[in-house]
Design an enzyme around this catalytic site. Sequence first.
Site, mmCIF file in Angstrom:
data_model
loop_
_atom_site.group_PDB
_atom_site.id
_atom_site.type_symbol
_atom_site.label_atom_id
_atom_site.label_comp_id
_atom_site.label_asym_id
_atom_site.label_seq_id
_atom_site.Cartn_x
_atom_site.Cartn_y
_atom_site.Cartn_z
ATOM 1 N N GLY A 284 0.805 -1.218 0.000
ATOM 2 C CA GLY A 284 0.000 0.000 0.000
ATOM 3 C C GLY A 284 0.836 1.265 0.000
ATOM 4 N N PRO B 156 2.829 -3.743 -3.413
ATOM 5 C CA PRO B 156 2.954 -2.275 -3.440
ATOM 6 C C PRO B 156 1.663 -1.535 -3.737
ATOM 7 C CG PRO B 156 4.710 -3.337 -4.663
ATOM 8 C CD PRO B 156 3.720 -4.405 -4.359
ATOM 9 N N ARG C 14 -1.016 0.703 -5.443
ATOM 10 C CA ARG C 14 -1.119 1.770 -6.448
ATOM 11 C C ARG C 14 0.238 2.292 -6.912
ATOM 12 N NH1 ARG C 14 -4.586 5.635 -3.151
ATOM 13 N NH2 ARG C 14 -4.933 3.711 -2.026
ATOM 14 N N ARG D 207 -13.154 7.961 -6.086
ATOM 15 C CA ARG D 207 -12.301 8.098 -4.910
ATOM 16 C C ARG D 207 -12.536 9.389 -4.116
ATOM 17 N NH1 ARG D 207 -7.347 8.445 -4.936
ATOM 18 N NH2 ARG D 207 -7.074 7.321 -2.949
ATOM 19 N N TYR E 218 -13.492 8.569 -0.373
ATOM 20 C CA TYR E 218 -12.416 8.757 0.598
ATOM 21 C C TYR E 218 -12.023 10.214 0.839
ATOM 22 C CZ TYR E 218 -11.672 3.878 -0.827
ATOM 23 O OH TYR E 218 -11.838 2.552 -1.128
ATOM 24 N N CYS F 270 -25.893 13.743 -10.884
ATOM 25 C CA CYS F 270 -26.849 14.442 -10.012
ATOM 26 C C CYS F 270 -26.548 14.173 -8.550
ATOM 27 C CB CYS F 270 -28.271 14.018 -10.366
ATOM 28 S SG CYS F 270 -28.799 14.621 -11.975
ATOM 29 N N TYR G 210 -7.438 2.365 -9.132
ATOM 30 C CA TYR G 210 -8.741 2.376 -8.466
ATOM 31 C C TYR G 210 -9.794 3.230 -9.145
ATOM 32 C CZ TYR G 210 -6.011 0.114 -4.874
ATOM 33 O OH TYR G 210 -5.182 -0.748 -4.215
#
Length: 458
Positions: A258, A301, A303, A344, A348, A375, A405
């Site tokens: 990560g 690893p 992304r 994303r 997040y 919308c 992602y």
Amino acid sequence: MPDDANDLAAEVWPASAARDADGTLILAGIRATDLAHTYGTPLLVLDEDEVRRRARTLRAAFDTAAAEHGTTVRVYYAGKAFLSTAVARWVVEEGLSVDVCTRGELEVALAAGVAPSSIGFHGNNKSVSELRRAVEVGVGTIIVDSAIEIERLAAITAPADAVQRVMVRVISGVHAETHDFLATAHEDQKFGFPLADAEAAVTRIREIPGLEFVGLHCHIGSQIFGVAGFRESASRLLELHAALLADGPVRQLNLGGGFGIAYTSADDPTPIAELAAGIVAAVAEGCAARGIPVPALSFEPGRAIVGTAGVTLYEVGTTKDVTVESGASRLYVSVDGGMSDNARPALYGAQFSARLASRTGVDAPRLSRVVGKHCESGDIVVDHEYLPGDVAPGDLLAVPATGAYCASLASNYNHVPRPPVIAVHGGKATVIVRGESIDDLLARDTGVHAEEPSEGAQ
């Protein structure tokens, strides 16, 4: 406020990104305007050389670090970040393995020709059919996530007379300093066994003839900068690792990954060589303190391999000035995509950058917010960015660091078709994932071609 709202921050964009004499964004030798004209917008552009370069860099860094401490390492590409047969082939050619977490991801990897022995299968709720398929094709490692899964595998391997290699995913209790939804190793979450329960899980696995326990796995989160979290997590896992050695071999340790990337010029990700050296050294020190050999290591690893390789192109549709509570003004820039191709920010609160791609702006930078066409008030692509004040309808806008992602999380919200993914390399562009059309959307609706009821029918 940047000095130049047209500047391309090197750490955020693929190495091939540049501007030509007219100010048009260039990716791998191809003008962004030409890509948009040929394939339409929104469009996810993936730089093949960037993916390969980052895969090589990661593999070399961890190989070097492992060799210094007398062990070996395996690096897994995270299929969930973005997976297609083309990308799977690129990373395998650069010496990486592949991890998957669903039957669909497994089948894409197999269709790409990835050797089953180099595939790791994750997931907190692998179905019986998914596990059966994994055993059938000879997946290299299944990362066991629950006691139920152990028994499912026992029932599958026995009649097949197969032996399946497994690792046990452990919750180390280390919480990466990241968004709560991205942290996957604190106690109150769905993945893995708590440390207190992991030893019993391993004991049960060792009782089953069809299962071979090979080691422990832990993943502390995503978009992580620094080594401290990995060091602490490794220390906790090595306590369990050492205890398990009393009853049999524990050949591998997977510390997840990560690793973070730069989404904006304010981000400062830890260099890969520094991460590799620091994490492997922490494992070696922990093993020396406990008088045990350094196991074979593996990492995921995430992304860090594909994220920076992606750039999404949009066309600007409308702009408007909005006055905020302080009395200041913000320029809203609406584009022809949004949360259906990049969820994303909504999920997040992720931050991204944006730049004009069809030209360089001439007006002073304006505080801007790039929003989508859906919308939803939360349909924000870039929450705050300084764009040239003359950004206007018809301009092409580029959002970097969208390789991970974004396509994987894409949806058809508001019945917007998912965009194509284009690989660029050496001045050439290739469609690696076909975009959807309105016909594709209608094809799934069984009422579209339903027979009209006859006159008088109730």
